[in-house]
Each structure stands twice: as C-alpha cells, then as structure tokens.
Write an enzyme that holds these catalytic residues in place. Structure first.
Site, mmCIF file in Angstrom:
data_model
loop_
_atom_site.group_PDB
_atom_site.id
_atom_site.type_symbol
_atom_site.label_atom_id
_atom_site.label_comp_id
_atom_site.label_asym_id
_atom_site.label_seq_id
_atom_site.Cartn_x
_atom_site.Cartn_y
_atom_site.Cartn_z
ATOM 1 C CB CYS A 107 -9.520 -10.640 8.758
ATOM 2 S SG CYS A 107 -8.411 -9.615 9.146
ATOM 3 C CG HIS B 160 -13.227 -8.672 7.913
ATOM 4 N ND1 HIS B 160 -13.053 -8.237 9.041
ATOM 5 C CD2 HIS B 160 -11.929 -8.472 7.201
ATOM 6 C CE1 HIS B 160 -11.734 -8.115 9.232
ATOM 7 N NE2 HIS B 160 -11.185 -7.962 8.090
ATOM 8 C CG ASN C 281 -9.364 -5.557 9.754
ATOM 9 O OD1 ASN C 281 -9.671 -6.480 10.356
ATOM 10 N ND2 ASN C 281 -8.575 -5.858 8.546
HETATM 11 N N1 ACO Z 1 -0.429 7.208 4.262
HETATM 12 C C1 ACO Z 1 -0.032 7.781 3.193
HETATM 13 N N2 ACO Z 1 0.214 7.154 2.142
HETATM 14 C C2 ACO Z 1 0.430 5.865 2.185
HETATM 15 C C3 ACO Z 1 0.131 5.175 3.371
HETATM 16 C C4 ACO Z 1 -0.433 5.853 4.573
HETATM 17 N N3 ACO Z 1 -0.985 5.124 5.683
HETATM 18 N N4 ACO Z 1 0.157 3.728 3.130
HETATM 19 C C5 ACO Z 1 0.712 3.660 2.014
HETATM 20 N N5 ACO Z 1 0.948 4.783 1.558
HETATM 21 C C6 ACO Z 1 1.329 5.144 0.060
HETATM 22 C C7 ACO Z 1 2.265 3.976 -0.648
HETATM 23 O O1 ACO Z 1 3.462 4.239 -0.139
HETATM 24 C C8 ACO Z 1 2.051 4.289 -2.134
HETATM 25 O O2 ACO Z 1 3.060 5.406 -2.438
HETATM 26 P P1 ACO Z 1 3.576 5.165 -3.775
HETATM 27 O O3 ACO Z 1 2.833 5.387 -4.949
HETATM 28 O O4 ACO Z 1 4.507 6.651 -3.603
HETATM 29 O O5 ACO Z 1 4.475 4.258 -3.624
HETATM 30 C C9 ACO Z 1 0.721 4.769 -2.249
HETATM 31 O O6 ACO Z 1 0.369 5.192 -0.866
HETATM 32 C C10 ACO Z 1 -0.420 3.746 -2.579
HETATM 33 O O7 ACO Z 1 -0.224 2.619 -2.024
HETATM 34 P P2 ACO Z 1 -1.122 1.316 -2.145
HETATM 35 O O8 ACO Z 1 -0.499 0.054 -1.094
HETATM 36 O O9 ACO Z 1 -0.874 0.807 -3.609
HETATM 37 O O10 ACO Z 1 -2.563 1.876 -1.987
HETATM 38 P P3 ACO Z 1 -3.807 1.495 -2.080
HETATM 39 O O11 ACO Z 1 -4.805 2.051 -2.706
HETATM 40 O O12 ACO Z 1 -3.842 -0.150 -2.655
HETATM 41 O O13 ACO Z 1 -4.570 1.139 -0.510
HETATM 42 C C11 ACO Z 1 -4.655 -0.494 1.218
HETATM 43 C C12 ACO Z 1 -3.730 0.379 0.472
HETATM 44 C C13 ACO Z 1 -5.557 0.637 2.070
HETATM 45 C C14 ACO Z 1 -3.839 -1.022 2.309
HETATM 46 C C15 ACO Z 1 -5.362 -1.320 0.296
HETATM 47 O O14 ACO Z 1 -4.772 -2.035 -0.643
HETATM 48 C C16 ACO Z 1 -6.411 -2.336 1.222
HETATM 49 O O15 ACO Z 1 -7.302 -1.940 1.915
HETATM 50 N N6 ACO Z 1 -5.971 -3.596 1.136
HETATM 51 C C17 ACO Z 1 -6.812 -4.687 1.579
HETATM 52 C C18 ACO Z 1 -6.460 -4.812 3.061
HETATM 53 C C19 ACO Z 1 -7.448 -5.970 3.533
HETATM 54 O O16 ACO Z 1 -8.548 -6.281 3.178
HETATM 55 N N7 ACO Z 1 -7.037 -6.549 4.689
HETATM 56 C C20 ACO Z 1 -8.012 -7.791 5.023
HETATM 57 C C21 ACO Z 1 -7.565 -8.741 5.767
HETATM 58 S S1 ACO Z 1 -6.456 -8.152 6.979
HETATM 59 C C22 ACO Z 1 -6.050 -9.668 7.920
HETATM 60 O O17 ACO Z 1 -6.374 -10.708 7.523
HETATM 61 C C23 ACO Z 1 -5.378 -9.612 9.196
#
Ligand code: ACO
Length: 326
Positions: free
Chosen positions: A119, A253, A283
C-alpha cells in the site's frame, strides 16, 4: 517558513485515474458472507468497491490512468523518459507492468520497472521518480499505482475481503525550472521487515504450491498505522521547517476511515481538507493515493500552489510520506 533546499524539483504536472465499471456494494457482499453493511461502514467507512473484469489487469488499468495523466500534463510521448509502476498484482512476473504500459501507450523510448511496496507503493515510486529527476537521469517520469487485489483475496475471509478494491492512479512528473518553489519538497520512506507477518500474501509465481491470498492481522496493522503515520506527518513537516497550519490538503492512503480521521485530527485539518475515497473505492493499495489525488485535482479542490501531504502504510511493513507544492 519554507526553506528551498533543491534547485531542481519534480512538478506534478498531470494526474489520472481509472476504476473498473463493476461496483460491488456491502449489501451484495453480505448476501454471501457473514457480514453486514453496518459492520463494514462502522469499522472502516467503506460502502462499496470497484472490481476488475477479466480484461482489466494492472497493465490495462495503469495504461488508462497514465494516458489521462499525460493528457492533463500536455505531455508528448517522447517526454516520458522513465515509467515506475507500483503494484503487488502485476499481469506477469516479467516483462514488467511498466514496459507493458510503455508498449500500450506507444511510447518511443525510455526505461521502466515495477516496484513492490504494497500500500505504500505509490509513495515509494514517487520518491524514486523524484530522485531520478533530481539526479538529472530523467526529465519526465510516469509514476503509476495499479492493483487488482480482487484476485489475491480469500473471498471467504470476511476479515479481509470486505476491505479492498481494484483501480489505478497515475501522475506525470516533469523537471521544473530551476528556482521554482513548486514540486516535491521531500519524501520519507521506511520499512520494517520484522513485521512482515502481520500483513502478507502467502504465495507468488515462485511458489506454485501456494495459491497466494492476502493474510492480515487487522488490529496489529491498525495499531502500527496510527503510530507510524503520525510520526511520518511530523517528520515531513520538520524536514521542511513547516507547521501543521501550512498544510492545505491531506491525501492519505485509503485503508480505513478511522485511520484517515485520526491523521486529519493530528494535523488539525478541517474534514473537508482531507481527501476521502475509501467510502467508494475501499483500499486499492498502491492505487489509492494517486486515485484520491486525481479525483481532488480533477474536481478543482486541489489547485496550483496548494501544499499537499500524502502518506501511506502497507505490507512489509512499509510506510512513508511525500510533501508536494502543487
Ligand atoms: N463483518 C462482520 N464481522 C467481522 C468482519 C466482517 N467483515 N470482520 C471481522 N469481524 C469480526 C471479527 O471476527 C471479530 O469478532 P469476535 O470479536 O467475535 O472475534 C470482530 O469483528 C472484531 O474484529 P477485529 O478484527 O478486532 O475488528 P477491528 O475493529 O480491528 O476492525 C479492521 C478490523 C477493519 C480490519 C481494522 O483492524 C483495520 O482497518 N485494520 C487496518 C487495516 C489496514 O490499515 N491495512 C492497510 C494496509 S493494507 C496493505 O498494505 C495491503
């Protein structure tokens, strides 16, 4: 106060973008996956993403974005002396996507290569393009970010597949006249390979035993993104003896609206000064910053003389920034 360090600057002379026509909404995803529109919107700000058709490869989309950037710059084909393509999803192991694009654009010469920094790829490529111009190795450089992440996603993994989309963005860099205050003021690049396993693709052409899908520890990436990007903002401003008040636009980004909002708040920027496309594009990895820039330049929000801060973080980990006087 701005201090001019370099005599020869790289001007962002033209921008362009390309998005596949096919739009995939959260509701459509929720029909076949254990997720919901509300969850995706609340956690990420994403409402929809564009998905490439079979013919819409990295080279195809990059060509379309590059064509627009060259037209916007009023650049002749012979002006393109180098092409740098940031992509993690090239059409082929080789030839490079850059040279496929050179052929598709019918450019008469120059050199080109692909660059892999996930990214952060566009910020990395912009930095290399700027270095080529400042070193006098090229006077015109096409810098392209183009990605088809839809082909490396595990569509049964709700933790990752809802986050990404396809697209391409491009800029044409032109060597500015000596003494100009326009152009790239500075770039800063970082990498930490020891964090490679929190965001990676588990395969490649060289690993026929592995299909190659994206794996991510979302929470860990989120934590690093907020901290490293905040440092990047400070680093870019300090290097140019500028303050937060000097920044007109943040073009970040587009991974997650919560990360984008945190960076906007850190800079003290009004929300309308932060360019957001993540709601519509999701993204698009290396394509996200140039796509956002092309949108805001294209609709007249960003104009000549504006100070624009770009930043990105991605798999590697890689991260970095570019500060540009448009
Ligand atoms: N729909 C519903 N529930 C979901 C989904 C979904 N799509 N995805 C995960 N959950 C659930 C999980 O299973 C978890 O359930 P549990 O508590 O029962 O275990 C709950 O939601 C919370 O999951 P988390 O992963 O802790 O959720 P979080 O609030 O951290 O959000 C996210 C996840 C959106 C991926 C976030 O962490 C994020 O944006 N991270 C950064 C990603 C990023 O910046 N990437 C950039 C680089 S990408 C690259 O370089 C290719």
């Amino acid at each position: 106060m701005a201090v001019q360090v370099m005599a020869r600057r790289s001007i962002l002379a033209g921008t362009g973008g390309y998005l596949p026509a096919r739009v995939l909404t959260n509701q459509e995803l929720a029909a076949s996956l254990d997720t919901s529109d509300a969850w995706i919107r609340e956690r990420t700000g994403i409402c929809q993403r564009h998905i490439a058709a079979p013919h819409e490869t990295a080279a195809f989309m990059g060509t379309a974005a590059a064509r627009q950037a060259l037209a916007a710059a009023g650049a002749e084909p012979a002006e393109v002396e180098a092409i740098i393509v940031a992509t993690s999803t090239p059409d082929q192991a080789f030839p490079s996507t850059a040279l496929r694009i050179q052929a598709a654009l019918d450019l008469p010469g120059g050199f080109g290569f692909d660059l892999s920094a996930a990214c952060s790829g566009f910020v990395y490529a912009l930095s290399v393009g700027d270095s080529l111009i400042r070193a006098g190795q090229a006077k015109g450089v096409l810098v392209i970010g183009t990605e088809v992440y839809s082909r490396i996603l595990d569509w049964s993994d709700r933790g990752t597949c809802v986050l990404f989309g396809d697209g391409a963005g491009a800029v044409f860099l032109r060597a500015g006249a000596e003494g100009t205050d326009r152009g790239i003021l500075s770039t800063h690049l970082h990498g930490q390979g020891s964090l490679g396993d929190i965001l990676y693709v588990n395969g490649a052409v060289g690993r026929p035993d592995l299909p190659g899908t994206l794996v991510m520890q979302g929470r860990e990436v989120f934590r690093h993104a907020v901290n490293r990007l905040a440092e990047s903002v400070d680093e870019a401003l300090a290097a140019n003896f500028l303050t937060r008040e000097d920044v007109d636009w943040l073009v970040p980004h587009q991974a997650n609206l919560r990360i984008i909002d945190a960076m906007g708040r850190k800079l003290g920027l009004a929300p309308e000064r932060v360019v957001v496309t993540v709601d519509r594009h999701a993204n698009t990895s290396a394509a996200s910053v140039p796509l956002a820039l092309a949108e805001a330049v294209g609709d007249g929000r960003i104009g000549q003389g504006d100070l624009v801060l770009m930043e990105a973080l991605g798999g590697g980990l890689t991260w970095g920034s570019a500060l540009v006087r448009m």
